[in-house]
Design a protein around this motif. Structure first.
Motif, PDB file in Angstrom:
ATOM      1  N   TYR A 272       0.822  -1.216   0.000  1.00 34.28           N
ATOM      2  CA  TYR A 272       0.000   0.000   0.000  1.00 34.28           C
ATOM      3  C   TYR A 272       0.861   1.274   0.000  1.00 34.28           C
ATOM      4  CZ  TYR A 272      -4.345  -2.605   0.690  1.00 34.28           C
ATOM      5  OH  TYR A 272      -5.417  -3.420   0.531  1.00 34.28           O
ATOM      6  N   GLY A 273       1.372   1.618  -1.156  1.00 34.07           N
ATOM      7  CA  GLY A 273       2.301   2.731  -1.306  1.00 34.07           C
ATOM      8  C   GLY A 273       1.827   4.064  -0.765  1.00 34.07           C
ATOM      9  N   GLY A 274       0.526   4.327  -0.821  1.00 38.30           N
ATOM     10  CA  GLY A 274       0.005   5.613  -0.375  1.00 38.30           C
ATOM     11  C   GLY A 274       0.174   5.883   1.107  1.00 38.30           C
ATOM     12  N   THR A 275       0.372   4.837   1.904  1.00 35.98           N
ATOM     13  CA  THR A 275       0.550   5.016   3.350  1.00 35.98           C
ATOM     14  C   THR A 275       1.880   4.437   3.828  1.00 35.98           C
ATOM     15  OG1 THR A 275      -0.572   2.925   3.837  1.00 35.98           O
ATOM     16  CG2 THR A 275      -1.939   4.910   3.785  1.00 35.98           C
ATOM     17  N   LEU A 276       2.736   4.102   2.901  1.00 37.20           N
ATOM     18  CA  LEU A 276       3.993   3.443   3.262  1.00 37.20           C
ATOM     19  C   LEU A 276       4.926   4.358   4.050  1.00 37.20           C
ATOM     20  CD1 LEU A 276       5.495   0.770   3.035  1.00 37.20           C
ATOM     21  CD2 LEU A 276       6.460   1.574   0.877  1.00 37.20           C
ATOM     22  N   ALA A 277       4.998   5.622   3.695  1.00 39.06           N
ATOM     23  CA  ALA A 277       5.937   6.540   4.353  1.00 39.06           C
ATOM     24  C   ALA A 277       5.718   6.587   5.860  1.00 39.06           C
ATOM     25  CB  ALA A 277       5.818   7.941   3.751  1.00 39.06           C
ATOM     26  N   GLU A 278       4.469   6.704   6.288  1.00 39.62           N
ATOM     27  CA  GLU A 278       4.165   6.783   7.719  1.00 39.62           C
ATOM     28  C   GLU A 278       4.573   5.502   8.437  1.00 39.62           C
ATOM     29  OE1 GLU A 278       2.039   7.368   5.177  1.00 39.62           O
ATOM     30  OE2 GLU A 278       0.685   9.023   5.636  1.00 39.62           O
ATOM     31  N   ARG A 279       4.320   4.369   7.798  1.00 35.27           N
ATOM     32  CA  ARG A 279       4.679   3.086   8.422  1.00 35.27           C
ATOM     33  C   ARG A 279       6.183   2.889   8.446  1.00 35.27           C
ATOM     34  NH1 ARG A 279       2.087  -0.909   5.009  1.00 35.27           N
ATOM     35  NH2 ARG A 279       1.747   0.736   3.494  1.00 35.27           N
TER      36      ARG A 279
ATOM     37  N   ARG B  44      10.528   4.389  -2.596  1.00 37.20           N
ATOM     38  CA  ARG B  44      10.027   4.754  -1.265  1.00 37.20           C
ATOM     39  C   ARG B  44      10.889   4.164  -0.150  1.00 37.20           C
ATOM     40  NH1 ARG B  44       4.580   3.833  -3.933  1.00 37.20           N
ATOM     41  NH2 ARG B  44       3.655   5.909  -4.004  1.00 37.20           N
ATOM     42  N   LEU B  45      11.537   3.031  -0.416  1.00 35.07           N
ATOM     43  CA  LEU B  45      12.381   2.387   0.594  1.00 35.07           C
ATOM     44  C   LEU B  45      13.748   3.057   0.743  1.00 35.07           C
ATOM     45  CD1 LEU B  45      11.636  -1.393  -0.132  1.00 35.07           C
ATOM     46  CD2 LEU B  45      10.745   0.006   1.747  1.00 35.07           C
ATOM     47  N   LYS B  46      14.126   3.894  -0.218  1.00 33.23           N
ATOM     48  CA  LYS B  46      15.419   4.595  -0.144  1.00 33.23           C
ATOM     49  C   LYS B  46      15.524   5.348   1.176  1.00 33.23           C
ATOM     50  CE  LYS B  46      17.322   4.530  -4.494  1.00 33.23           C
ATOM     51  NZ  LYS B  46      17.826   3.208  -4.644  1.00 33.23           N
ATOM     52  N   GLY B  47      16.680   5.253   1.788  1.00 30.82           N
ATOM     53  CA  GLY B  47      16.905   5.905   3.063  1.00 30.82           C
ATOM     54  C   GLY B  47      16.560   5.027   4.249  1.00 30.82           C
ATOM     55  N   HIS B  48      15.955   3.877   3.988  1.00 35.19           N
ATOM     56  CA  HIS B  48      15.579   2.940   5.061  1.00 35.19           C
ATOM     57  C   HIS B  48      16.307   1.610   4.916  1.00 35.19           C
ATOM     58  CE1 HIS B  48      12.303   5.550   6.465  1.00 35.19           C
ATOM     59  NE2 HIS B  48      12.111   5.814   5.185  1.00 35.19           N
ATOM     60  N   GLU B  49      17.337   1.578   4.093  1.00 32.85           N
ATOM     61  CA  GLU B  49      18.042   0.324   3.795  1.00 32.85           C
ATOM     62  C   GLU B  49      18.552  -0.375   5.055  1.00 32.85           C
ATOM     63  OE1 GLU B  49      18.263   2.863   0.121  1.00 32.85           O
ATOM     64  OE2 GLU B  49      18.626   3.232   2.242  1.00 32.85           O
ATOM     65  N   HIS B  50      18.920   0.391   6.064  1.00 32.01           N
ATOM     66  CA  HIS B  50      19.457  -0.177   7.305  1.00 32.01           C
ATOM     67  C   HIS B  50      18.457  -1.051   8.060  1.00 32.01           C
ATOM     68  CE1 HIS B  50      17.425   3.536   8.422  1.00 32.01           C
ATOM     69  NE2 HIS B  50      17.323   3.063   9.644  1.00 32.01           N
ATOM     70  N   LYS B  51      17.182  -0.901   7.758  1.00 29.82           N
ATOM     71  CA  LYS B  51      16.189  -1.714   8.468  1.00 29.82           C
ATOM     72  C   LYS B  51      15.512  -2.748   7.572  1.00 29.82           C
ATOM     73  CE  LYS B  51      13.622   2.401   9.184  1.00 29.82           C
ATOM     74  NZ  LYS B  51      12.541   3.145   9.845  1.00 29.82           N
ATOM     75  N   ILE B  52      15.972  -2.887   6.329  1.00 32.55           N
ATOM     76  CA  ILE B  52      15.344  -3.803   5.366  1.00 32.55           C
ATOM     77  C   ILE B  52      16.069  -5.141   5.344  1.00 32.55           C
ATOM     78  CG2 ILE B  52      14.796  -4.209   2.941  1.00 32.55           C
ATOM     79  CD1 ILE B  52      14.649  -1.125   2.625  1.00 32.55           C
ATOM     80  N   ILE B  53      15.287  -6.203   5.452  1.00 31.54           N
ATOM     81  CA  ILE B  53      15.787  -7.560   5.228  1.00 31.54           C
ATOM     82  C   ILE B  53      15.062  -8.063   3.988  1.00 31.54           C
ATOM     83  CG2 ILE B  53      16.072  -9.887   6.153  1.00 31.54           C
ATOM     84  CD1 ILE B  53      15.723  -8.625   8.976  1.00 31.54           C
ATOM     85  N   ARG B  54      15.823  -8.284   2.928  1.00 33.04           N
ATOM     86  CA  ARG B  54      15.251  -8.655   1.637  1.00 33.04           C
ATOM     87  C   ARG B  54      15.412 -10.161   1.429  1.00 33.04           C
ATOM     88  NH1 ARG B  54      15.010  -5.448  -3.556  1.00 33.04           N
ATOM     89  NH2 ARG B  54      15.783  -3.797  -2.215  1.00 33.04           N
ATOM     90  N   PHE B  55      14.311 -10.790   1.024  1.00 37.01           N
ATOM     91  CA  PHE B  55      14.318 -12.217   0.726  1.00 37.01           C
ATOM     92  C   PHE B  55      14.037 -12.411  -0.758  1.00 37.01           C
ATOM     93  CE2 PHE B  55      12.933 -11.648   5.103  1.00 37.01           C
ATOM     94  CZ  PHE B  55      13.864 -12.426   5.776  1.00 37.01           C
ATOM     95  N   ALA B  56      14.922 -13.113  -1.446  1.00 34.32           N
ATOM     96  CA  ALA B  56      14.791 -13.325  -2.890  1.00 34.32           C
ATOM     97  C   ALA B  56      13.951 -14.549  -3.215  1.00 34.32           C
ATOM     98  CB  ALA B  56      16.169 -13.465  -3.538  1.00 34.32           C
ATOM     99  N   ASP B  57      13.758 -15.434  -2.240  1.00 33.39           N
ATOM    100  CA  ASP B  57      12.949 -16.635  -2.471  1.00 33.39           C
ATOM    101  C   ASP B  57      12.477 -17.205  -1.139  1.00 33.39           C
ATOM    102  OD1 ASP B  57      14.912 -18.635  -1.444  1.00 33.39           O
ATOM    103  OD2 ASP B  57      16.079 -18.038  -3.196  1.00 33.39           O
ATOM    104  N   PRO B  58      11.481 -18.086  -1.178  1.00 30.05           N
ATOM    105  CA  PRO B  58      10.926 -18.650   0.051  1.00 30.05           C
ATOM    106  C   PRO B  58      11.923 -19.478   0.864  1.00 30.05           C
ATOM    107  CG  PRO B  58       9.401 -18.964  -1.767  1.00 30.05           C
ATOM    108  CD  PRO B  58      10.681 -18.442  -2.358  1.00 30.05           C
ATOM    109  N   ILE B  59      12.925 -20.052   0.224  1.00 30.22           N
ATOM    110  CA  ILE B  59      13.929 -20.842   0.954  1.00 30.22           C
ATOM    111  C   ILE B  59      14.743 -19.930   1.868  1.00 30.22           C
ATOM    112  CG2 ILE B  59      16.007 -22.265   0.700  1.00 30.22           C
ATOM    113  CD1 ILE B  59      14.683 -23.330  -1.931  1.00 30.22           C
TER     114      ILE B  59
END
Length: 167
Positions: free
Chosen positions: A68-75, A141-156
């Motif tokens: 939900y991009g329209g409310t992503l910034a606040e979250r 929108r995620l730019k500037g928040h990289e320090h808190k992002i855990i990215r998963f490329a696949d379910p494994i």
């Protein structure tokens, strides 16, 4: 992890992950689909959603699933962890179609009662175009928040991470 946000394309498994991870972390789980949709597939207006989200994100502990991009910034501002299910779209399409079939004619657990699962061609096209539009906007929108992002490329990858947190 006290304030967790789960994002990614439709069908990636955001709600499934939140249902599993919420109890592991002892966090209350909120689904953007439930916050957005009223019975009969009536969409809430932006002010209603923002009001609901403000009350949730003002607390110290929560898990919210949904991009939900329209409310992503606040979250994003309040989240201490962002779990990004960055899965291949072919997998997400297969999962979406399986979900539609499984819950056809009735509301799924993470959806508002009175919003039965249905096939929506426009929604499918939105997902098929994820990499060329919505994903680009999400990553901007995620730019500037990289320090808190855990990215998963696949379910494994996600399963390994979950296993390490549920032990």
């Amino acid at each position: 992890m006290q304030r967790v946000l789960i994002v990614g394309p439709c069908g990636a498994g955001k709600s499934t992950l939140s249902a599993e991870l919420g109890p592991i972390l002892g966090l209350p789980v909120y689904h953007m689909d439930q916050l957005n949709w009223k019975p009969g597939w009536v969409e809430s207006n932006k002010d209603e959603i923002r009001e609901k989200l403000a009350a949730i994100t003002a607390t110290d502990r929560w898990l919210i699933d949904g991009t939900y991009g329209g409310t992503l910034a606040e979250r994003l501002e309040r989240a201490d962890t962002v779990l990004y299910l960055d899965y291949p779209i072919r997998l997400c399409v297969a999962r979406l179609l399986r979900r539609i079939w499984k819950f056809r004619g009735r509301a799924r657990p993470d959806m508002t009662e009175g919003c039965p699962e249905r096939f929506d061609l426009g929604f499918l096209f939105y997902l098929l175009q994820w990499n060329s539009g919505p994903k680009i906007r999400l990553e901007r929108r995620l730019k500037g928040h990289e320090h808190k992002i855990i990215r998963f490329a696949d379910p494994i990858q996600l399963k390994r991470w979950l296993d390490s947190h549920s032990a």
